[in-house]
Design an enzyme around this catalytic site. Structure first.
Site, PDB file in Angstrom:
ATOM      1  N   LYS A  49       0.850  -1.202   0.000  1.00  0.00           N
ATOM      2  CA  LYS A  49       0.000   0.000   0.000  1.00  0.00           C
ATOM      3  C   LYS A  49       0.882   1.248   0.000  1.00  0.00           C
ATOM      4  O   LYS A  49       0.626   2.203  -0.725  1.00  0.00           O
ATOM      5  CB  LYS A  49      -0.926  -0.004   1.234  1.00  0.00           C
ATOM      6  CG  LYS A  49      -2.056  -1.022   1.126  1.00  0.00           C
ATOM      7  CD  LYS A  49      -2.808  -1.241   2.444  1.00  0.00           C
ATOM      8  CE  LYS A  49      -3.819  -2.381   2.270  1.00  0.00           C
ATOM      9  NZ  LYS A  49      -4.538  -2.734   3.499  1.00  0.00           N
ATOM     10  N   GLN A  93      -4.827  -1.562   9.663  1.00  0.00           N
ATOM     11  CA  GLN A  93      -4.734  -2.871   9.021  1.00  0.00           C
ATOM     12  C   GLN A  93      -5.309  -3.946   9.939  1.00  0.00           C
ATOM     13  O   GLN A  93      -5.006  -4.010  11.125  1.00  0.00           O
ATOM     14  CB  GLN A  93      -3.258  -3.184   8.690  1.00  0.00           C
ATOM     15  CG  GLN A  93      -3.045  -4.458   7.901  1.00  0.00           C
ATOM     16  CD  GLN A  93      -3.602  -4.406   6.477  1.00  0.00           C
ATOM     17  OE1 GLN A  93      -3.713  -3.341   5.878  1.00  0.00           O
ATOM     18  NE2 GLN A  93      -3.953  -5.560   5.943  1.00  0.00           N
ATOM     19  N   ASP A 116     -11.301   2.915   4.534  1.00  0.00           N
ATOM     20  CA  ASP A 116     -11.846   1.565   4.337  1.00  0.00           C
ATOM     21  C   ASP A 116     -13.377   1.563   4.320  1.00  0.00           C
ATOM     22  O   ASP A 116     -13.978   0.522   4.028  1.00  0.00           O
ATOM     23  CB  ASP A 116     -11.406   0.658   5.494  1.00  0.00           C
ATOM     24  CG  ASP A 116     -10.147  -0.133   5.178  1.00  0.00           C
ATOM     25  OD1 ASP A 116      -9.990  -0.531   4.015  1.00  0.00           O
ATOM     26  OD2 ASP A 116      -9.358  -0.362   6.107  1.00  0.00           O
TER      27      ASP A 116
HETATM   28  N1  GUN Z   1      -6.853  -6.772   5.965  1.00  0.00           N
HETATM   29  C1  GUN Z   1      -7.101  -7.459   4.811  1.00  0.00           C
HETATM   30  N2  GUN Z   1      -7.730  -6.677   3.916  1.00  0.00           N
HETATM   31  C2  GUN Z   1      -7.895  -5.475   4.507  1.00  0.00           C
HETATM   32  C3  GUN Z   1      -8.499  -4.247   4.080  1.00  0.00           C
HETATM   33  O1  GUN Z   1      -9.017  -4.098   2.962  1.00  0.00           O
HETATM   34  N3  GUN Z   1      -8.473  -3.241   4.984  1.00  0.00           N
HETATM   35  C4  GUN Z   1      -7.935  -3.383   6.226  1.00  0.00           C
HETATM   36  N4  GUN Z   1      -7.979  -2.336   7.042  1.00  0.00           N
HETATM   37  N5  GUN Z   1      -7.376  -4.493   6.650  1.00  0.00           N
HETATM   38  C5  GUN Z   1      -7.360  -5.533   5.789  1.00  0.00           C
END
Ligand code: GUN
Length: 285
Positions: A49, A93, A116
Protein backbone atom coordinates in the site's frame (compact mmCIF):
# COMPACT_ATOMS: atom_id res chain seq x y z
CA UNK A 1 -14.11 -21.33 -21.63
CA UNK A 2 -14.62 -18.41 -19.28
CA UNK A 3 -13.43 -14.89 -20.02
CA UNK A 4 -10.81 -13.82 -17.46
CA UNK A 5 -11.71 -10.75 -15.39
CA UNK A 6 -8.33 -9.04 -15.54
CA UNK A 7 -7.89 -7.06 -12.33
CA UNK A 8 -4.32 -6.05 -13.13
CA UNK A 9 -5.31 -4.47 -16.42
CA UNK A 10 -8.14 -2.46 -14.84
CA UNK A 11 -5.92 -1.50 -11.89
CA UNK A 12 -3.32 -0.10 -14.31
CA UNK A 13 -6.00 1.84 -16.18
CA UNK A 14 -7.32 3.29 -12.89
CA UNK A 15 -3.80 4.17 -11.75
CA UNK A 16 -3.10 5.92 -15.07
CA UNK A 17 -6.20 8.12 -14.62
CA UNK A 18 -5.47 8.71 -10.94
CA UNK A 19 -1.87 9.74 -11.63
CA UNK A 20 -3.02 12.38 -14.13
CA UNK A 21 -5.38 13.80 -11.49
CA UNK A 22 -2.75 13.71 -8.77
CA UNK A 23 -0.13 15.38 -10.98
CA UNK A 24 -2.51 18.34 -11.37
CA UNK A 25 -3.18 18.68 -7.64
CA UNK A 26 -1.13 21.38 -5.87
CA UNK A 27 -1.49 19.52 -2.57
CA UNK A 28 -1.45 15.74 -2.24
CA UNK A 29 -3.47 13.40 -0.01
CA UNK A 30 -1.74 11.70 2.90
CA UNK A 31 -2.64 8.12 3.76
CA UNK A 32 -1.74 6.99 7.29
CA UNK A 33 -1.66 3.23 7.89
CA UNK A 34 -1.53 1.70 11.36
CA UNK A 35 -0.04 -1.79 11.58
CA UNK A 36 -0.12 -3.57 14.93
CA UNK A 37 1.57 -6.93 15.44
CA UNK A 38 3.65 -9.12 13.17
CA UNK A 39 1.16 -10.88 10.90
CA UNK A 40 3.37 -11.67 7.85
CA UNK A 41 0.59 -11.18 5.28
CA UNK A 42 -0.36 -7.82 6.82
CA UNK A 43 3.25 -6.66 6.63
CA UNK A 44 3.36 -7.46 2.91
CA UNK A 45 -0.01 -5.77 2.29
CA UNK A 46 1.00 -2.63 4.17
CA UNK A 47 4.35 -2.34 2.36
CA UNK A 48 2.49 -2.74 -0.89
CA UNK A 49 0.00 0.00 0.00
CA UNK A 50 2.82 2.38 0.92
CA UNK A 51 4.81 1.71 -2.24
CA UNK A 52 1.76 1.99 -4.47
CA UNK A 53 0.67 5.28 -2.86
CA UNK A 54 4.12 6.79 -3.26
CA UNK A 55 4.38 5.72 -6.93
CA UNK A 56 1.15 7.59 -7.60
CA UNK A 57 2.24 10.72 -5.74
CA UNK A 58 0.18 10.12 -2.59
CA UNK A 59 2.01 10.80 0.68
CA UNK A 60 2.09 7.76 2.89
CA UNK A 61 2.99 7.10 6.50
CA UNK A 62 3.06 3.75 8.22
CA UNK A 63 2.89 3.61 12.01
CA UNK A 64 3.99 0.24 13.38
CA UNK A 65 3.32 -1.20 16.84
CA UNK A 66 4.37 -4.47 18.45
CA UNK A 67 1.64 -7.07 19.12
CA UNK A 68 1.71 -6.00 22.80
CA UNK A 69 0.37 -2.51 21.97
CA UNK A 70 -2.47 -1.34 24.22
CA UNK A 71 -5.90 -0.21 23.11
CA UNK A 72 -5.17 3.20 24.63
CA UNK A 73 -2.00 3.66 22.57
CA UNK A 74 -3.91 2.90 19.38
CA UNK A 75 -6.83 5.17 20.33
CA UNK A 76 -4.44 8.00 21.20
CA UNK A 77 -2.73 7.65 17.84
CA UNK A 78 -6.05 7.62 15.95
CA UNK A 79 -7.16 10.76 17.81
CA UNK A 80 -3.88 12.42 16.90
CA UNK A 81 -4.31 11.47 13.22
CA UNK A 82 -7.95 12.62 13.28
CA UNK A 83 -6.80 16.05 14.49
CA UNK A 84 -3.85 16.29 12.11
CA UNK A 85 -4.99 18.40 9.13
CA UNK A 86 -2.18 17.04 6.96
CA UNK A 87 -3.52 13.45 7.26
CA UNK A 88 -6.48 12.94 4.95
CA UNK A 89 -7.00 9.15 5.09
CA UNK A 90 -6.57 6.62 7.91
CA UNK A 91 -6.43 2.84 7.61
CA UNK A 92 -6.03 0.38 10.48
CA UNK A 93 -4.73 -2.87 9.02
CA UNK A 94 -6.75 -5.90 10.12
CA UNK A 95 -6.53 -8.29 11.85
CA UNK A 96 -5.53 -6.56 15.08
CA UNK A 97 -3.91 -8.47 17.97
CA UNK A 98 -6.54 -10.50 19.85
CA UNK A 99 -6.59 -8.43 23.04
CA UNK A 100 -7.63 -5.33 21.08
CA UNK A 101 -11.32 -4.56 20.52
CA UNK A 102 -11.28 -3.90 16.77
CA UNK A 103 -14.71 -2.26 16.82
CA UNK A 104 -13.59 0.29 19.38
CA UNK A 105 -10.54 1.10 17.26
CA UNK A 106 -12.41 1.40 13.97
CA UNK A 107 -15.17 3.48 15.62
CA UNK A 108 -12.54 6.01 16.68
CA UNK A 109 -11.61 6.90 13.08
CA UNK A 110 -13.22 10.10 11.81
CA UNK A 111 -15.73 9.01 9.10
CA UNK A 112 -14.31 11.64 6.72
CA UNK A 113 -10.88 9.99 7.00
CA UNK A 114 -12.13 6.36 7.08
CA UNK A 115 -10.56 5.15 3.83
CA UNK A 116 -11.85 1.57 4.34
CA UNK A 117 -15.46 2.71 4.75
CA UNK A 118 -15.73 0.53 7.86
CA UNK A 119 -16.84 2.99 10.56
CA UNK A 120 -20.46 2.75 11.77
CA UNK A 121 -21.21 6.06 9.99
CA UNK A 122 -20.00 4.85 6.60
CA UNK A 123 -21.31 1.30 6.89
CA UNK A 124 -24.63 2.71 8.18
CA UNK A 125 -24.91 4.92 5.10
CA UNK A 126 -24.15 1.91 2.91
CA UNK A 127 -26.85 -0.14 4.61
CA UNK A 128 -29.53 2.57 4.31
CA UNK A 129 -28.67 3.01 0.63
CA UNK A 130 -27.31 6.54 1.17
CA UNK A 131 -23.86 7.62 0.02
CA UNK A 132 -21.04 6.92 2.47
CA UNK A 133 -17.85 8.98 2.14
CA UNK A 134 -16.30 5.89 0.55
CA UNK A 135 -17.20 2.23 0.00
CA UNK A 136 -15.09 -0.64 1.43
CA UNK A 137 -12.16 -1.38 -0.88
CA UNK A 138 -12.63 -5.04 -1.86
CA UNK A 139 -16.40 -4.79 -2.53
CA UNK A 140 -15.83 -1.58 -4.49
CA UNK A 141 -13.11 -3.33 -6.52
CA UNK A 142 -15.45 -6.24 -7.30
CA UNK A 143 -18.14 -3.88 -8.61
CA UNK A 144 -15.65 -1.85 -10.66
CA UNK A 145 -14.41 -5.06 -12.28
CA UNK A 146 -17.92 -6.33 -13.07
CA UNK A 147 -18.87 -2.93 -14.50
CA UNK A 148 -15.72 -2.81 -16.62
CA UNK A 149 -16.85 -6.02 -18.33
CA UNK A 150 -20.47 -4.76 -18.59
CA UNK A 151 -21.76 -7.63 -16.48
CA UNK A 152 -25.36 -6.95 -15.52
CA UNK A 153 -26.19 -7.00 -11.81
CA UNK A 154 -29.83 -5.87 -11.63
CA UNK A 155 -32.23 -8.79 -11.20
CA UNK A 156 -29.41 -11.35 -10.97
CA UNK A 157 -29.08 -13.87 -8.17
CA UNK A 158 -25.83 -13.03 -6.39
CA UNK A 159 -24.58 -15.63 -3.92
CA UNK A 160 -21.89 -14.49 -1.48
CA UNK A 161 -19.91 -17.06 0.51
CA UNK A 162 -18.50 -15.35 3.62
CA UNK A 163 -20.00 -12.76 5.97
CA UNK A 164 -17.02 -10.68 7.09
CA UNK A 165 -17.34 -6.95 7.73
CA UNK A 166 -14.53 -6.34 5.22
CA UNK A 167 -16.01 -8.23 2.28
CA UNK A 168 -19.06 -10.49 2.65
CA UNK A 169 -21.52 -8.14 4.35
CA UNK A 170 -20.70 -4.95 2.43
CA UNK A 171 -20.55 -6.65 -0.97
CA UNK A 172 -23.93 -8.28 -0.33
CA UNK A 173 -25.39 -4.88 0.56
CA UNK A 174 -23.81 -3.16 -2.44
CA UNK A 175 -25.30 -5.83 -4.70
CA UNK A 176 -28.70 -5.35 -3.06
CA UNK A 177 -28.38 -1.59 -3.64
CA UNK A 178 -27.81 -2.42 -7.32
CA UNK A 179 -31.09 -4.40 -7.36
CA UNK A 180 -29.63 -7.91 -7.29
CA UNK A 181 -31.33 -10.71 -5.37
CA UNK A 182 -28.74 -11.64 -2.77
CA UNK A 183 -28.08 -14.75 -0.71
CA UNK A 184 -25.29 -14.77 1.88
CA UNK A 185 -23.83 -18.15 2.84
CA UNK A 186 -21.37 -18.92 5.64
CA UNK A 187 -19.79 -21.72 7.64
CA UNK A 188 -23.15 -22.82 9.12
CA UNK A 189 -25.05 -22.80 5.84
CA UNK A 190 -26.66 -26.15 5.05
CA UNK A 191 -26.53 -27.59 1.53
CA UNK A 192 -24.21 -24.87 0.26
CA UNK A 193 -23.93 -26.46 -3.14
CA UNK A 194 -27.72 -26.33 -3.69
CA UNK A 195 -27.58 -22.57 -3.17
CA UNK A 196 -24.41 -21.81 -5.14
CA UNK A 197 -25.79 -23.76 -8.11
CA UNK A 198 -28.55 -21.17 -8.44
CA UNK A 199 -26.13 -18.22 -8.57
CA UNK A 200 -25.82 -16.00 -11.64
CA UNK A 201 -22.89 -14.32 -9.88
CA UNK A 202 -20.96 -16.22 -7.21
CA UNK A 203 -18.59 -14.34 -4.89
CA UNK A 204 -16.41 -16.47 -2.65
CA UNK A 205 -14.52 -14.83 0.22
CA UNK A 206 -13.50 -17.65 2.52
CA UNK A 207 -9.73 -18.25 2.36
CA UNK A 208 -9.72 -21.95 1.58
CA UNK A 209 -10.67 -24.08 -1.40
CA UNK A 210 -14.46 -24.17 -1.51
CA UNK A 211 -15.79 -23.77 -5.03
CA UNK A 212 -15.43 -26.74 -7.37
CA UNK A 213 -16.97 -27.41 -10.77
CA UNK A 214 -20.11 -28.92 -9.22
CA UNK A 215 -20.83 -25.71 -7.28
CA UNK A 216 -21.78 -23.60 -10.25
CA UNK A 217 -24.32 -23.60 -13.02
CA UNK A 218 -23.32 -23.03 -16.63
CA UNK A 219 -22.38 -19.45 -17.49
CA UNK A 220 -22.10 -18.33 -13.88
CA UNK A 221 -19.86 -15.29 -13.21
CA UNK A 222 -17.32 -16.34 -10.57
CA UNK A 223 -15.49 -13.86 -8.34
CA UNK A 224 -12.71 -15.29 -6.21
CA UNK A 225 -11.78 -13.11 -3.23
CA UNK A 226 -9.82 -15.81 -1.34
CA UNK A 227 -6.05 -15.64 -1.21
CA UNK A 228 -3.74 -17.97 0.68
CA UNK A 229 -0.67 -20.13 0.17
CA UNK A 230 -1.23 -23.88 -0.24
CA UNK A 231 1.10 -26.55 1.24
CA UNK A 232 3.48 -26.17 -1.71
CA UNK A 233 3.67 -22.38 -1.21
CA UNK A 234 1.57 -21.62 -4.31
CA UNK A 235 -0.79 -18.63 -4.09
CA UNK A 236 -4.35 -19.90 -4.37
CA UNK A 237 -7.91 -18.66 -4.21
CA UNK A 238 -11.18 -20.31 -3.08
CA UNK A 239 -12.01 -21.54 -6.57
CA UNK A 240 -10.77 -24.59 -8.50
CA UNK A 241 -9.89 -22.27 -11.37
CA UNK A 242 -8.93 -24.89 -13.93
CA UNK A 243 -12.21 -26.79 -13.76
CA UNK A 244 -14.62 -23.98 -12.87
CA UNK A 245 -13.41 -21.86 -15.79
CA UNK A 246 -14.67 -24.56 -18.19
CA UNK A 247 -18.31 -23.79 -17.43
CA UNK A 248 -18.24 -20.22 -16.00
CA UNK A 249 -18.87 -17.29 -18.34
CA UNK A 250 -16.42 -14.97 -16.52
CA UNK A 251 -13.95 -15.72 -13.75
CA UNK A 252 -11.54 -13.63 -11.69
CA UNK A 253 -8.14 -15.32 -11.23
CA UNK A 254 -5.96 -15.47 -8.10
CA UNK A 255 -3.54 -13.79 -8.27
CA UNK A 256 -4.40 -10.99 -10.69
CA UNK A 257 -8.11 -10.53 -10.03
CA UNK A 258 -9.60 -8.97 -6.91
CA UNK A 259 -6.24 -8.35 -5.13
CA UNK A 260 -5.15 -5.61 -7.57
CA UNK A 261 -8.69 -4.19 -7.56
CA UNK A 262 -8.63 -3.83 -3.77
CA UNK A 263 -5.49 -1.73 -3.85
CA UNK A 264 -6.81 0.29 -6.80
CA UNK A 265 -9.97 1.06 -4.79
CA UNK A 266 -7.89 2.06 -1.77
CA UNK A 267 -6.02 4.61 -3.87
CA UNK A 268 -9.26 5.91 -5.43
CA UNK A 269 -10.79 6.20 -1.94
CA UNK A 270 -7.73 8.09 -0.70
CA UNK A 271 -8.15 10.68 -3.47
CA UNK A 272 -11.93 10.87 -2.89
CA UNK A 273 -11.45 11.55 0.82
CA UNK A 274 -8.90 14.23 0.04
CA UNK A 275 -11.59 16.08 -1.87
CA UNK A 276 -13.89 15.78 1.15
CA UNK A 277 -11.22 16.81 3.66
CA UNK A 278 -9.58 19.65 1.81
CA UNK A 279 -12.59 21.19 0.11
CA UNK A 280 -10.11 23.77 -1.18
CA UNK A 281 -8.52 21.72 -3.90
CA UNK A 282 -10.78 21.17 -6.89
CA UNK A 283 -10.42 17.80 -8.62
CA UNK A 284 -12.58 16.72 -11.53
CA UNK A 285 -14.16 13.36 -10.92
N1 GUN B 1 -6.85 -6.77 5.97
C1 GUN B 1 -7.10 -7.46 4.81
N2 GUN B 1 -7.73 -6.68 3.92
C2 GUN B 1 -7.90 -5.47 4.51
C3 GUN B 1 -8.50 -4.25 4.08
O1 GUN B 1 -9.02 -4.10 2.96
N3 GUN B 1 -8.47 -3.24 4.98
C4 GUN B 1 -7.94 -3.38 6.23
N4 GUN B 1 -7.98 -2.34 7.04
N5 GUN B 1 -7.38 -4.49 6.65
C5 GUN B 1 -7.36 -5.53 5.79
Amino acid sequence: MAIILDGKKLRDKIFGELKLKLDKMPQKPTLAVILAGDNPASQIYVNNKKKTAENLGINSIVIKYPSTVSEKELLDKINELNDDKSVTAILVQLPLPEHIDKFKIIDAILPEKDVDGLTPYNSGKLFTGEKPYVYPCTPKGILLLLDEYNIEIEGKHVVVIGRSNLVGKPVAQMMLNRNATVTTCHSKTKNLINITKTADILISAVGKIVVGEKYIKNNCVVIDVGIFKDESGKIRGDVDFENVSKSASYISPVPGGIGPMTIASLMVNTVELFKVESGKCKVES
